[in-house]
Design a protein around this motif. Structure first.
Motif, short mmCIF file in Angstrom:
data_model
loop_
_atom_site.label_atom_id
_atom_site.label_comp_id
_atom_site.label_asym_id
_atom_site.label_seq_id
_atom_site.Cartn_x
_atom_site.Cartn_y
_atom_site.Cartn_z
N PHE A 28 -10.25 -15.46 7.19
CA PHE A 28 -8.86 -15.23 6.81
C PHE A 28 -8.68 -13.78 6.39
O PHE A 28 -8.85 -13.45 5.20
CB PHE A 28 -8.48 -16.18 5.65
CG PHE A 28 -8.59 -17.64 5.97
CD1 PHE A 28 -8.04 -18.17 7.14
CD2 PHE A 28 -9.23 -18.51 5.09
CE1 PHE A 28 -8.14 -19.54 7.43
CE2 PHE A 28 -9.32 -19.88 5.36
CZ PHE A 28 -8.78 -20.39 6.54
N TYR B 245 -9.01 -18.65 13.72
CA TYR B 245 -9.73 -18.53 12.44
C TYR B 245 -11.22 -18.82 12.61
O TYR B 245 -12.00 -18.63 11.67
CB TYR B 245 -9.11 -19.48 11.41
CG TYR B 245 -7.61 -19.31 11.34
CD1 TYR B 245 -7.06 -18.21 10.67
CD2 TYR B 245 -6.75 -20.19 11.99
CE1 TYR B 245 -5.69 -18.01 10.65
CE2 TYR B 245 -5.38 -20.01 11.97
CZ TYR B 245 -4.85 -18.91 11.31
OH TYR B 245 -3.50 -18.70 11.29
N ASN C 152 -14.75 -10.74 7.23
CA ASN C 152 -13.87 -11.04 8.36
C ASN C 152 -14.10 -10.12 9.55
O ASN C 152 -13.45 -10.27 10.58
CB ASN C 152 -12.41 -11.01 7.90
CG ASN C 152 -12.13 -12.14 6.91
OD1 ASN C 152 -12.51 -13.28 7.17
ND2 ASN C 152 -11.54 -11.82 5.78
N LEU D 50 -0.81 -16.05 6.39
CA LEU D 50 -1.68 -17.00 5.68
C LEU D 50 -1.19 -17.22 4.25
O LEU D 50 -0.62 -16.31 3.64
CB LEU D 50 -3.10 -16.42 5.60
CG LEU D 50 -3.92 -16.41 6.88
CD1 LEU D 50 -5.14 -15.50 6.72
CD2 LEU D 50 -4.36 -17.83 7.25
N LEU E 227 -14.94 -19.80 8.85
CA LEU E 227 -13.48 -19.61 8.83
C LEU E 227 -13.22 -18.22 8.29
O LEU E 227 -13.84 -17.80 7.30
CB LEU E 227 -12.80 -20.66 7.94
CG LEU E 227 -12.66 -22.07 8.53
CD1 LEU E 227 -12.05 -23.02 7.49
CD2 LEU E 227 -11.82 -22.07 9.82
#
Ligand SMILES: [Mn+2]
Length: 443
Positions: free
Chosen positions: A387, A344, A237, A394, A385
């Motif tokens: 998260f 995202y 991420n 989330l 994507l």
């Protein structure tokens, strides 16, 4: 590549120039520590126009009403220097190689430019490379302007961006360039497959990175085309995570964004796979959404289409997926209008690819309209994507999942060719690739 190919490229650049003098610098050595340097990597524009791989060179294209001339500044031969630092092409060999009208020692640059600059209307320089050269040229022109006398040729009065002209030349790749990138993809494929095979709980990002480096350098490849991203679990991420030094944990994913460089041409590939070899339900659900969006984007890759429309296609699939995952609420249209998927999926769907990993090609045409895809254009398609673990809004099972899938696409007369189609991408293919022995990919 034949030297005539480089001559043709310079001829095409001449065609784009008005009366003027273009100054295109090679790269110079960059200091790493005290008296040692980083490995040398040639400037892509200089390489594109000359094929020469030495530091401290400057290519000059001079265009006047009735004549065109090519000059080159380069390091002269020097027995002692060459004994310590390696062979140099020197003035004569380089003159023959590129068919220059004249070559000069680089140490004479300022002196010679005082003679070469006058008589040209425009000075063409690169606006964001070799700022030192730009500054130096401004000073030489300024001094010439102050010293000017009646009845003598004047220094250039306007500065134009040669970078933009070369970007246009580099947009469509020729057969040699395409072949080189296909060759580079062989090592990229092996590295991603070997990484899938070696990865297991208890291994580290470091080990996987070392294996990739080994495969990128042991054959024809020149190593990586950019810093590898080997990002386990939540590290995926961080979009440009390059530390690559953490342990790999059971139950998490590993995202690898790495491409081999060959003859200075880049490949740029991302795969994401389970560290223990099997996707969990939640991981698989997210993976399939990213994969569907990537396939939709790739199927948009046809001549006359464009990148912004491709991005819209990607966003539509990802947004519907985010609604299905209960990350977003409301209708698809509402969400598309507000661009909610951006939280995202914060980057573009892709970029041009070639000598530079983010290749210097135009994104807009002369009317500020998006460039149309044409046969020979190469770009990446890389939706993702992300998260983050820390995002308490989330659903819990999604936190810590980061997925990107990236392929390299060549536009052809009849559609496109996926240059990285051989690298496992479907869930089943990936789980099978994780079962393999990494040593099978070392030869
Ligand atoms: Mn990329």
């Amino acid at each position: 590549m034949q030297s005539t190919d480089f001559a043709q490229r310079r001829e095409r650049l001449f065609d784009k120039m008005e009366n003027g003098i273009a100054v295109i610098g090679s790269n110079i050595f960059m200091q790493r520590s005290n008296d040692t340097d980083f490995p040398f990597r040639q400037n892509s524009n200089f390489r594109y126009l000359t094929g020469i791989n030495e530091p401290d060179c400057v290519l000059i294209l001079s265009k006047k009403a009735d004549e065109q001339k090519v000059f080159l500044f380069i390091r002269p031969n020097n027995e002692l220097e060459e004994m310590w630092m390696g062979k140099r092409m020197g003035l004569e060999k380089s003159k023959d190689l590129i068919g220059a009208d004249k070559t000069f020692p680089i140490s004479d640059f300022n002196k010679e430019m005082e003679d070469l600059l006058p008589g040209h209307k425009n000075l063409y320089v690169h606006f964001h490379e070799r700022a030192d050269l730009f500054t130096n040229l401004q000073k030489i022109c300024g001094d010439l302007f102050n010293k000017k006398r009646k009845n003598t040729a004047q220094p250039p009065q306007a500065i134009l961006n040669v970078g933009q002209l070369i970007e246009e030349l580099r947009y469509v790749k020729d057969q040699n360039e395409i072949l080189t990138m296909k060759k580079a993809m062989v090592a990229t494929n092996n590295a991603h497959r070997a990484a899938m095979a070696l990865t297991a709980p208890g291994r580290s990002e470091k080990e996987i990175n070392a294996l990739i480096e080994y495969i990128f350098t042991k054959g024809d490849g020149q190593g990586n085309a950019y810093d590898n991203i080997v990002a386990g679990g939540n590290n995926a991420n961080i979009l440009h995570y390059i530390e690559n030094n953490q342990a790999l944990n059971d139950g998490e994913l590993l995202l690898i964004d790495a491409g081999c460089q060959l003859n200075n041409y880049a490949t740029d590939i991302t795969r994401t796979f389970p560290i223990n070899g099997k996707f969990t339900g939640a991981q698989k659900a997210v993976y399939e959404i990213v994969l569907d969006s990537q396939k939709a984007a790739i199927s948009h890759s046809w001549p006359d289409r464009n990148a912004p429309d491709m991005h819209k296609t990607t966003c539509k699939v990802l947004t519907q997926g985010l609604i299905d995952l209960k990350v977003l609420s409301g209708s698809l249209d509402e969400n598309l209008e507000k661009g909610t998927c951006r939280k995202y999926f914060p980057h573009g769907t892709g970029h041009w690819l070639g000598l530079d990993v983010h290749d210097q090609n135009p994104y807009l045409d002369s009317n500020d309209e998006p460039m149309k895809f044409e046969p020979g254009v190469i770009f990446t398609v890389e939706p993702g994507l992300y998260f983050p673990k820390e995002d308490a809004t989330l659903p819990e099972e999604l936190r810590g999942i980061g997925i990107r899938i990236e392929d390299n696409i060549l536009i052809t007369e009849t559609g496109h060719e996926n240059l990285s189609a051989m690298i496992p991408k479907e869930v089943k293919e990936i789980e099978e690739a994780c079962e393999k022995d990494y040593r099978d990919f070392l030869d």
